[in-house]
Write a protein that holds these residues in place. Structure first.
Motif, short mmCIF file in Angstrom:
data_model
loop_
_atom_site.label_atom_id
_atom_site.label_comp_id
_atom_site.label_asym_id
_atom_site.label_seq_id
_atom_site.Cartn_x
_atom_site.Cartn_y
_atom_site.Cartn_z
N ILE A 114 17.30 -29.87 38.18
CA ILE A 114 17.88 -31.05 38.85
C ILE A 114 17.96 -32.20 37.85
CG2 ILE A 114 17.59 -32.76 40.70
CD1 ILE A 114 16.01 -30.68 42.27
N LEU A 115 19.12 -32.83 37.81
CA LEU A 115 19.29 -34.02 36.98
C LEU A 115 19.67 -35.19 37.87
CD1 LEU A 115 19.48 -35.15 34.02
CD2 LEU A 115 21.96 -34.90 34.30
N LEU A 116 18.81 -36.20 37.91
CA LEU A 116 19.10 -37.42 38.65
C LEU A 116 19.90 -38.35 37.73
CD1 LEU A 116 18.60 -39.32 41.09
CD2 LEU A 116 16.37 -39.87 40.08
N ALA A 117 21.01 -38.89 38.24
CA ALA A 117 21.86 -39.74 37.39
C ALA A 117 22.56 -40.77 38.28
CB ALA A 117 22.89 -38.91 36.64
N VAL A 118 21.91 -41.90 38.51
CA VAL A 118 22.47 -42.88 39.45
C VAL A 118 22.70 -44.26 38.84
CG1 VAL A 118 21.57 -41.74 41.52
CG2 VAL A 118 20.12 -43.38 40.33
N GLU A 119 22.48 -44.39 37.53
CA GLU A 119 22.70 -45.70 36.91
C GLU A 119 24.21 -45.90 36.66
OE1 GLU A 119 20.55 -47.89 36.73
OE2 GLU A 119 18.57 -46.97 36.57
N PRO A 120 24.62 -47.15 36.43
CA PRO A 120 26.05 -47.41 36.13
C PRO A 120 26.50 -46.63 34.89
CG PRO A 120 24.89 -49.47 36.57
CD PRO A 120 23.85 -48.39 36.49
N THR A 121 27.79 -46.33 34.84
CA THR A 121 28.30 -45.45 33.78
C THR A 121 28.06 -46.01 32.38
OG1 THR A 121 30.50 -46.41 34.03
CG2 THR A 121 30.05 -44.39 35.26
N ASP A 122 28.15 -47.33 32.22
CA ASP A 122 27.95 -47.89 30.87
C ASP A 122 26.49 -47.77 30.43
OD1 ASP A 122 27.93 -49.97 33.05
OD2 ASP A 122 27.04 -51.17 31.46
N VAL A 123 25.57 -47.86 31.39
CA VAL A 123 24.15 -47.69 31.05
C VAL A 123 23.89 -46.23 30.67
CG1 VAL A 123 21.78 -47.81 31.95
CG2 VAL A 123 23.44 -49.59 32.56
N LEU A 124 24.45 -45.32 31.45
CA LEU A 124 24.29 -43.89 31.13
C LEU A 124 24.87 -43.58 29.75
CD1 LEU A 124 25.23 -42.44 34.63
CD2 LEU A 124 22.99 -42.30 33.54
N SER A 125 26.01 -44.17 29.45
CA SER A 125 26.66 -43.89 28.16
C SER A 125 25.81 -44.44 27.01
CB SER A 125 28.04 -44.55 28.11
OG SER A 125 28.84 -44.08 29.18
N ARG A 126 25.31 -45.66 27.16
CA ARG A 126 24.53 -46.28 26.09
C ARG A 126 23.20 -45.56 25.88
NH1 ARG A 126 21.23 -50.56 26.70
NH2 ARG A 126 22.10 -51.10 28.72
N LEU A 127 22.65 -45.00 26.95
CA LEU A 127 21.33 -44.36 26.86
C LEU A 127 21.45 -42.83 26.96
CD1 LEU A 127 19.22 -46.89 28.99
CD2 LEU A 127 19.52 -46.82 26.51
N LEU A 128 22.55 -42.30 26.44
CA LEU A 128 22.69 -40.84 26.37
C LEU A 128 21.55 -40.28 25.52
CD1 LEU A 128 24.61 -38.39 27.02
CD2 LEU A 128 25.61 -38.76 24.76
N PRO A 129 20.79 -39.31 26.05
CA PRO A 129 19.62 -38.83 25.30
C PRO A 129 20.01 -37.92 24.13
CG PRO A 129 19.85 -37.61 27.35
CD PRO A 129 20.94 -38.65 27.34
N ASP A 130 19.03 -37.56 23.33
CA ASP A 130 19.27 -36.60 22.24
C ASP A 130 18.00 -35.76 22.05
OD1 ASP A 130 17.46 -38.03 20.49
OD2 ASP A 130 19.08 -39.47 20.17
N ARG A 131 18.13 -34.76 21.18
CA ARG A 131 17.02 -33.80 21.01
C ARG A 131 15.80 -34.44 20.36
NH1 ARG A 131 21.55 -30.52 20.94
NH2 ARG A 131 21.36 -28.91 22.54
N GLN A 132 16.04 -35.45 19.54
CA GLN A 132 14.90 -36.10 18.89
C GLN A 132 14.03 -36.84 19.92
OE1 GLN A 132 14.17 -39.88 16.89
NE2 GLN A 132 15.44 -38.99 15.27
N LEU A 133 14.68 -37.48 20.89
CA LEU A 133 13.92 -38.15 21.94
C LEU A 133 13.08 -37.12 22.70
CD1 LEU A 133 13.27 -40.71 23.61
CD2 LEU A 133 15.23 -40.14 25.06
N ARG A 134 13.69 -35.96 22.97
CA ARG A 134 12.95 -34.90 23.66
C ARG A 134 11.70 -34.49 22.87
NH1 ARG A 134 15.30 -29.06 25.67
NH2 ARG A 134 13.31 -28.19 26.38
N GLU A 135 11.88 -34.29 21.56
CA GLU A 135 10.74 -33.85 20.74
C GLU A 135 9.60 -34.87 20.79
OE1 GLU A 135 12.07 -33.08 16.75
OE2 GLU A 135 13.56 -31.64 17.49
N ARG A 136 9.95 -36.14 20.69
CA ARG A 136 8.91 -37.19 20.69
C ARG A 136 8.23 -37.28 22.05
NH1 ARG A 136 12.46 -41.72 19.80
NH2 ARG A 136 10.61 -42.96 20.20
N VAL A 137 9.03 -37.17 23.12
CA VAL A 137 8.47 -37.23 24.47
C VAL A 137 7.55 -36.01 24.72
CG1 VAL A 137 9.06 -37.04 26.93
CG2 VAL A 137 10.29 -38.66 25.47
#
Ligand SMILES: [Fe+2]
Length: 343
Positions: A114-137
């Motif tokens: 399940i992926l929750l995605a309810v923020e405005p589109t510009d916020v979602l675009s600016r905060l698009l995740p990446d694999r490096q964030l996943r590794e650190r988290v």
């Protein structure tokens, strides 16, 4: 349809491992907001990846009515046909906020991610995740999972300890490619919970702390006295009175419990974000790098029994956090190299 946002959704679905022939359900409710645009963009993006998207649209409210911002009841409550359609999917895009509900856990138990995605589109675009964030988290999550205690400190008199080990660690990095796993785009933090009676001490919410769901910054310090996992006293000036008044309306002793605890790692998210933008539900404010994310109320998302509808997320700016006396956060900065952004 916003074609730039379709491109962003395609990247997001790729990160989620969406592939040809995979059923992808988009869940929305009939509220008059922009999320139909989200649904259309996800539909197009999934189609371009050769997946099998479909849209499950349900009534937002079937006459149950509720006051305030409550969690736990969703448009899927008592709607088995919609539930069956969602369980058939490999991935559900949640545009209705199923978090903290029995229905979400039931869908996850079926192996559906399940992926929750309810923020405005510009916020979602600016905060698009990446694999490096996943590794650190994930690194931070592994460290947290081994800890037996957690302590928050601030020179304003805050000293609060959590006895850990009862509940799992939840990672949020903004995408999900593992069966049954939930995530929230955007995000970038980790959390767990203490034993239900395992939080003691004093939490002074300093000016600059963000209170959700208020979406506002604390201006006058709020002192919370906490004993055996419950807030037993709230003192201070205007902000303390507002917090007390908000919590009192639920008439629910479980609303005063201490909920999840963790910290943020997303350097793209800004502490000052909510000063200019209070749309959406505030994921930017919860995710910013080095925040200590303190929360009150329910813990059923961790597997606990507290299902209070009174939930507050309170990202703290400039605090320090220790795990078993090892410092992890120093006045809002992560001191563990593997948790810091790589340049
Ligand atoms: Fe929360």
């Amino acid at each position: 349809m916003e074609y730039d946002f379709v491109n962003v959704c395609r990247e997001e679905l790729r990160l989620c491992g969406v592939h040809e022939g995979e059923p992808v359900a988009i869940l929305s409710a009939d509220t008059p907001d922009e999320l139909l645009g989200h649904a259309a963009a996800f539909m197009q993006a999934a189609k371009e990846l050769g997946a099998l998207p479909y849209h499950v649209r349900v009534p937002a409210n079937r006459g149950t009515g509720s006051g305030g911002w409550e969690v736990g009841t969703t448009p899927l409550t008592g709607h088995p046909a919609a539930m069956a359609a969602l369980k058939e999917a490999a991935l559900v895009i949640d545009l209705v906020f199923m978090l903290f509900s029995k229905e979400q856990l039931e869908i996850q138990a079926h192996g559906t991610r399940i992926l929750l995605a309810v923020e405005p589109t510009d916020v979602l675009s600016r905060l698009l995740p990446d694999r490096q964030l996943r590794e650190r988290v994930e690194f931070a999550g592994d460290v947290l999972a081994k800890a037996e205690s957690l302590r928050i400190e601030h020179e304003n008199g805050t000293r609060l300890t959590y006895r850990l080990g009862r509940y799992p660690v939840i990672t949020e990095y903004g995408y999900t490619d593992e069966p049954g796993r939930w995530d929230h785009w955007p995000s970038g933090f980790i959390f767990t919970g203490a034993y239900d009676d395992g939080v003691d001490g004093t939490m002074v919410l300093a000016p600059g702390s963000i209170i959700y769901p208020f979406k506002s910054y604390v201006r006058t310090p709020i002192t919370l006295r906490i004993e055996a996992g419950k807030i037993v006293d709230i003192s201070g000036e205007l902000d303390a009175a507002l917090m007390r008044d908000y919590m009192d309306q639920f008439r629910d002793p479980d609303g005063y419990a201490i909920s999840h605890i963790g910290w943020g790692l997303n350097e793209k998210a800004r502490w000052s974000g909510p000063t200019m933008d209070t749309r959406g539900i505030g994921q930017e404010g919860r995710s910013f790098y080095g925040n200590v994310l303190f929360a009150t109320g329910p813990n059923q998302e961790l597997g606990g029994k507290n299902a209070s509808p009174c939930h507050m997320d309170i990202p703290l700016h400039g605090y320090s956090l220790y795990l078993d006396d090892r410092q992890i956060v120093e006045r809002g900065d992560l001191v563990v190299p593997e948790m810091r952004p790589r340049s």
